[in-house]
Design a protein around this motif. Structure first.
Motif, PDB file in Angstrom:
ATOM      1  N   VAL A 138       0.828  -1.205   0.000  1.00  0.00           N
ATOM      2  CA  VAL A 138       0.000   0.000   0.000  1.00  0.00           C
ATOM      3  C   VAL A 138       0.863   1.255   0.000  1.00  0.00           C
ATOM      4  N   VAL A 139       1.838   1.322   0.899  1.00  0.00           N
ATOM      5  CA  VAL A 139       2.683   2.515   0.984  1.00  0.00           C
ATOM      6  C   VAL A 139       3.445   2.731  -0.320  1.00  0.00           C
ATOM      7  N   THR A 140       3.986   1.649  -0.887  1.00  0.00           N
ATOM      8  CA  THR A 140       4.757   1.766  -2.123  1.00  0.00           C
ATOM      9  C   THR A 140       3.864   2.168  -3.296  1.00  0.00           C
ATOM     10  N   ALA A 141       2.723   1.501  -3.441  1.00  0.00           N
ATOM     11  CA  ALA A 141       1.824   1.814  -4.555  1.00  0.00           C
ATOM     12  C   ALA A 141       1.299   3.244  -4.463  1.00  0.00           C
ATOM     13  N   GLU A 142       0.954   3.690  -3.255  1.00  0.00           N
ATOM     14  CA  GLU A 142       0.472   5.054  -3.079  1.00  0.00           C
ATOM     15  C   GLU A 142       1.561   6.061  -3.430  1.00  0.00           C
ATOM     16  N   GLY A 143       2.792   5.751  -3.050  1.00  0.00           N
ATOM     17  CA  GLY A 143       3.897   6.649  -3.373  1.00  0.00           C
ATOM     18  C   GLY A 143       4.118   6.764  -4.875  1.00  0.00           C
ATOM     19  N   ILE A 144       4.071   5.637  -5.573  1.00  0.00           N
ATOM     20  CA  ILE A 144       4.244   5.653  -7.032  1.00  0.00           C
ATOM     21  C   ILE A 144       3.115   6.438  -7.686  1.00  0.00           C
ATOM     22  N   LYS A 145       1.887   6.205  -7.225  1.00  0.00           N
ATOM     23  CA  LYS A 145       0.739   6.913  -7.783  1.00  0.00           C
ATOM     24  C   LYS A 145       0.871   8.433  -7.569  1.00  0.00           C
ATOM     25  N   HIS A 146       1.313   8.823  -6.384  1.00  0.00           N
ATOM     26  CA  HIS A 146       1.480  10.240  -6.067  1.00  0.00           C
ATOM     27  C   HIS A 146       2.512  10.886  -6.992  1.00  0.00           C
ATOM     28  N   MET A 147       3.620  10.195  -7.225  1.00  0.00           N
ATOM     29  CA  MET A 147       4.661  10.752  -8.092  1.00  0.00           C
ATOM     30  C   MET A 147       4.200  10.847  -9.536  1.00  0.00           C
ATOM     31  N   ALA A 148       3.509   9.814 -10.013  1.00  0.00           N
ATOM     32  CA  ALA A 148       3.016   9.841 -11.391  1.00  0.00           C
ATOM     33  C   ALA A 148       2.045  10.997 -11.604  1.00  0.00           C
ATOM     34  N   LYS A 149       1.237  11.291 -10.595  1.00  0.00           N
ATOM     35  CA  LYS A 149       0.248  12.366 -10.697  1.00  0.00           C
ATOM     36  C   LYS A 149       0.909  13.742 -10.759  1.00  0.00           C
ATOM     37  N   HIS A 150       2.008  13.926 -10.033  1.00  0.00           N
ATOM     38  CA  HIS A 150       2.573  15.266  -9.863  1.00  0.00           C
ATOM     39  C   HIS A 150       3.861  15.524 -10.631  1.00  0.00           C
ATOM     40  N   VAL A 151       4.445  14.508 -11.252  1.00  0.00           N
ATOM     41  CA  VAL A 151       5.795  14.671 -11.799  1.00  0.00           C
ATOM     42  C   VAL A 151       5.873  15.749 -12.875  1.00  0.00           C
ATOM     43  N   ALA A 152       4.849  15.868 -13.708  1.00  0.00           N
ATOM     44  CA  ALA A 152       4.888  16.892 -14.765  1.00  0.00           C
ATOM     45  C   ALA A 152       4.981  18.292 -14.160  1.00  0.00           C
ATOM     46  N   LYS A 153       4.261  18.524 -13.075  1.00  0.00           N
ATOM     47  CA  LYS A 153       4.312  19.824 -12.401  1.00  0.00           C
ATOM     48  C   LYS A 153       5.675  20.049 -11.755  1.00  0.00           C
ATOM     49  N   TRP A 154       6.223  18.990 -11.135  1.00  0.00           N
ATOM     50  CA  TRP A 154       7.519  19.133 -10.481  1.00  0.00           C
ATOM     51  C   TRP A 154       8.633  19.455 -11.482  1.00  0.00           C
ATOM     52  N   MET A 155       8.488  18.969 -12.708  1.00  0.00           N
ATOM     53  CA  MET A 155       9.535  19.151 -13.719  1.00  0.00           C
ATOM     54  C   MET A 155       9.626  20.597 -14.228  1.00  0.00           C
ATOM     55  N   LYS A 156       8.578  21.373 -14.061  1.00  0.00           N
ATOM     56  CA  LYS A 156       8.559  22.720 -14.621  1.00  0.00           C
ATOM     57  C   LYS A 156       9.612  23.613 -13.959  1.00  0.00           C
ATOM     58  N   PRO A 157      10.309  24.434 -14.737  1.00  0.00           N
ATOM     59  CA  PRO A 157      11.292  25.359 -14.144  1.00  0.00           C
ATOM     60  C   PRO A 157      10.627  26.274 -13.116  1.00  0.00           C
ATOM     61  N   GLU A 158      11.390  26.637 -12.124  1.00  0.00           N
ATOM     62  CA  GLU A 158      10.899  27.489 -11.045  1.00  0.00           C
ATOM     63  C   GLU A 158      11.481  28.896 -11.193  1.00  0.00           C
ATOM     64  N   LYS A 159      10.631  29.884 -11.329  1.00  0.00           N
ATOM     65  CA  LYS A 159      11.111  31.251 -11.465  1.00  0.00           C
ATOM     66  C   LYS A 159      11.666  31.753 -10.135  1.00  0.00           C
ATOM     67  N   ARG A 160      12.751  32.513 -10.226  1.00  0.00           N
ATOM     68  CA  ARG A 160      13.353  33.136  -9.058  1.00  0.00           C
ATOM     69  C   ARG A 160      13.497  34.644  -9.292  1.00  0.00           C
ATOM     70  N   PRO A 161      13.405  35.452  -8.243  1.00  0.00           N
ATOM     71  CA  PRO A 161      13.539  36.901  -8.405  1.00  0.00           C
ATOM     72  C   PRO A 161      14.925  37.278  -8.928  1.00  0.00           C
ATOM     73  N   THR A 162      14.993  38.409  -9.603  1.00  0.00           N
ATOM     74  CA  THR A 162      16.250  38.946 -10.122  1.00  0.00           C
ATOM     75  C   THR A 162      16.495  40.309  -9.487  1.00  0.00           C
ATOM     76  N   SER A 163      17.702  40.520  -9.006  1.00  0.00           N
ATOM     77  CA  SER A 163      18.040  41.819  -8.414  1.00  0.00           C
ATOM     78  C   SER A 163      17.883  42.927  -9.439  1.00  0.00           C
ATOM     79  N   ILE A 164      17.408  44.087  -8.968  1.00  0.00           N
ATOM     80  CA  ILE A 164      17.227  45.236  -9.857  1.00  0.00           C
ATOM     81  C   ILE A 164      18.539  45.679 -10.489  1.00  0.00           C
TER      82      ILE A 164
END
Length: 483
Positions: A82-108
């Motif tokens: 159960v723990v393993t299957a739930e973990g795999i399912k959670h990653m499959a659901k969210h991986v596309a979002k996690w892969m997206k670049p993360e914007k960071r602020p730039t100094s003026i």
């Protein structure tokens, strides 16, 4: 090494080293050639990992139980499936979002440039997994590594050989060796495996072995995630609902016969509540396990070596003055048995010179200590190495906050034991001697990803005005920047 079976039959150390390095080099070359996998391929690999697990459920249940002598089928289903299957399912659901670049602020000062973090796969991840939850602690890290876009080399434990061999077989049926390779074998394979120059190495196991793994990895400057252990304390507050505390402690401690890295290792109770706590503990154990010897719900100690070690801890504690209470509701004789079961055993009046209070127990023994003021329990915890988990049972928020704020542990539960590990949105990891790094869910994706810092400069920008030859313009700009 046979591609079909994904296992070693080494003739010597050189043979092991050569075979391991050959797979690493081929996986790395293929990884570089193919480039980072897209979200669809990562989800496909996660689906194949889950398929390898679920299509072979009955075979895994049989193999795990045989490796332990007896392992509760329901405990294996709950913790390894159960723990393993739930973990795999959670990653499959969210991986596309996690892969997206993360914007960071730039100094003026660098306007109009832009900054972002790009999450890149590391390459080839090595995983050394233990025997106590042989599926969860192998497939769980592997899933995180695959979600992050890596290739995987896995060395499962030789203490659960049937499970490890089955794992090698089903992984070979569902993955190319260039994606995921499993290496079975004894300590000589484990030693060689830890010397390979992976892009990251994860080890789950004893602190003493973790030191050797880290030392071997350091020779190649391989970064490590170490999931170790230690003596996880449980503190029961004076005004806590005793029945609720006891129910959770019994479940967390005797799950898998105590062979859990985050199991309560010892319990602190108020000195005037000790007898009440012990009485309720005995009743709850009898309710959960009315018999033990032939009870399918009660798991065996994994092998003779650990059985003898645990029996030695009991004998040492008793010889040094501990009161031993064996909770054996059916009054069964364990001298002759087909497995290595040890009844739940309470140890009273324990002291730090006893071996049971010096090393992680990893078995069905529970030392019970007392305190007058809760600060005594907190001070005791802080005087000892930082644990992988800590549990506080209290209905008073001020007491909960006090224990949480004044102690340091890898993870913690309030009015619960063990179950924080099953939360995919919480990182799982240790601190200090109990480990370094963390994984599960998004934290697992991050653990096996490289966070590449990327600055993107615009065509017209302020930096281009700060180059030699310097003059009055740069003086004015520096004066502005230094205000």
């Amino acid at each position: 090494m046979s591609l079909a079976e994904n296992r070693f039959e080494p003739e010597g150390a050189a043979d092991i080293d050569t075979a391991l390095r050959d797979v690493l080099d081929r996986q790395r070359r293929d990884f570089i050639k193919a480039g980072p996998p897209d979200a669809a391929l990562r989800r496909d690999r996660l689906a194949r990992l889950k398929k390898a697990l679920m299509d072979n459920k009955d075979a895994f249940l049989e193999a795990v139980s045989a490796d332990f002598g007896h392992r509760s089928k329901h405990e294996t289903l709950l913790t390894d499936f159960v723990v393993t299957a739930e973990g795999i399912k959670h990653m499959a659901k969210h991986v596309a979002k996690w892969m997206k670049p993360e914007k960071r602020p730039t100094s003026i000062n660098y306007f109009p440039a832009s900054n972002r973090i790009v999450f890149q796969p590391l390459g080839v991840v090595g995983i050394i997994s233990p025997w106590n939850y042989p599926i969860q602690l192998a497939f769980g890290p592997a899933a995180a590594a695959l979600a992050a876009g890596n290739r995987v080399m896995l060395k499962p434990s030789e203490f659960t050989p049937r499970t490890s061999e089955l794992m090698a077989k089903v992984i070979a049926q569902n993955f190319s060796e260039l994606e995921f390779a499993v290496f079975t074998g004894g300590p000589e394979v484990g030693v060689a495996f830890s010397r390979v120059p992976y892009d990251h190495l994860m080890f789950t196991g004893a602190t003493s072995i973790g030191r050797h793994v880290m030392r071997a990895a350091a020779e190649n400057l391989v970064p490590v995630t170490l999931e170790l252990g230690g003596k996880s304390p449980t503190i029961v507050d004076r005004n806590m609902r005793m029945d609720a505390a006891v129910g959770s402690i019994v479940q967390g401690k005797w799950l898998n016969a105590g062979q859990t890295c985050v199991a309560p290792d010892y319990v602190f109770v108020p000195d005037d509540k000790r007898d009440e706590f012990v009485g309720k503990l005995q009743k709850q154990v009898a309710k959960s396990y009315p018999t033990l010897k032939n009870n399918d719900d009660y798991t065996s100690v994994v092998n003779q070596r650990h059985y003898d070690r645990l029996r030695g801890l009991i004998a040492d504690a008793e010889a040094k003055g501990a009161k031993v209470i064996e909770v054996n509701p059916g009054k069964e004789n364990f001298d002759q048995q087909p497995a290595h079961k040890i009844p739940p055993t309470l140890l009273m009046d324990v002291t730090d010179d006893m071996k049971v209070m010096q090393d992680e127990i990893f078995g069905p023994l529970l030392p019970i200590k007392t305190y007058r003021q809760i600060d005594e329990a907190i001070d005791y915890v802080n005087d000892h190495p930082r644990p992988l988990a800590l549990y506080i049972f209290s209905d008073d928020k001020a007491t909960q906050d006090k224990v949480m704020n004044r102690t340091t542990s890898g993870g913690a539960c309030i009015n619960e034991t063990v179950m924080h590990v099953a939360q995919e949105d919480l990182p799982f990891g240790g601190v200090g001697p109990s480990g370094m790094g963390a994984y599960h869910g998004h934290d697992g994706f991050l653990a096996f990803s490289h966070k590449k810092a990327v600055m993107h400069q615009a065509k017209f920008n302020l930096l281009s005005m700060m180059r030699p030859p310097y003059g009055k313009t740069i003086d004015r700009m520096l004066g502005f920047l230094l205000k």
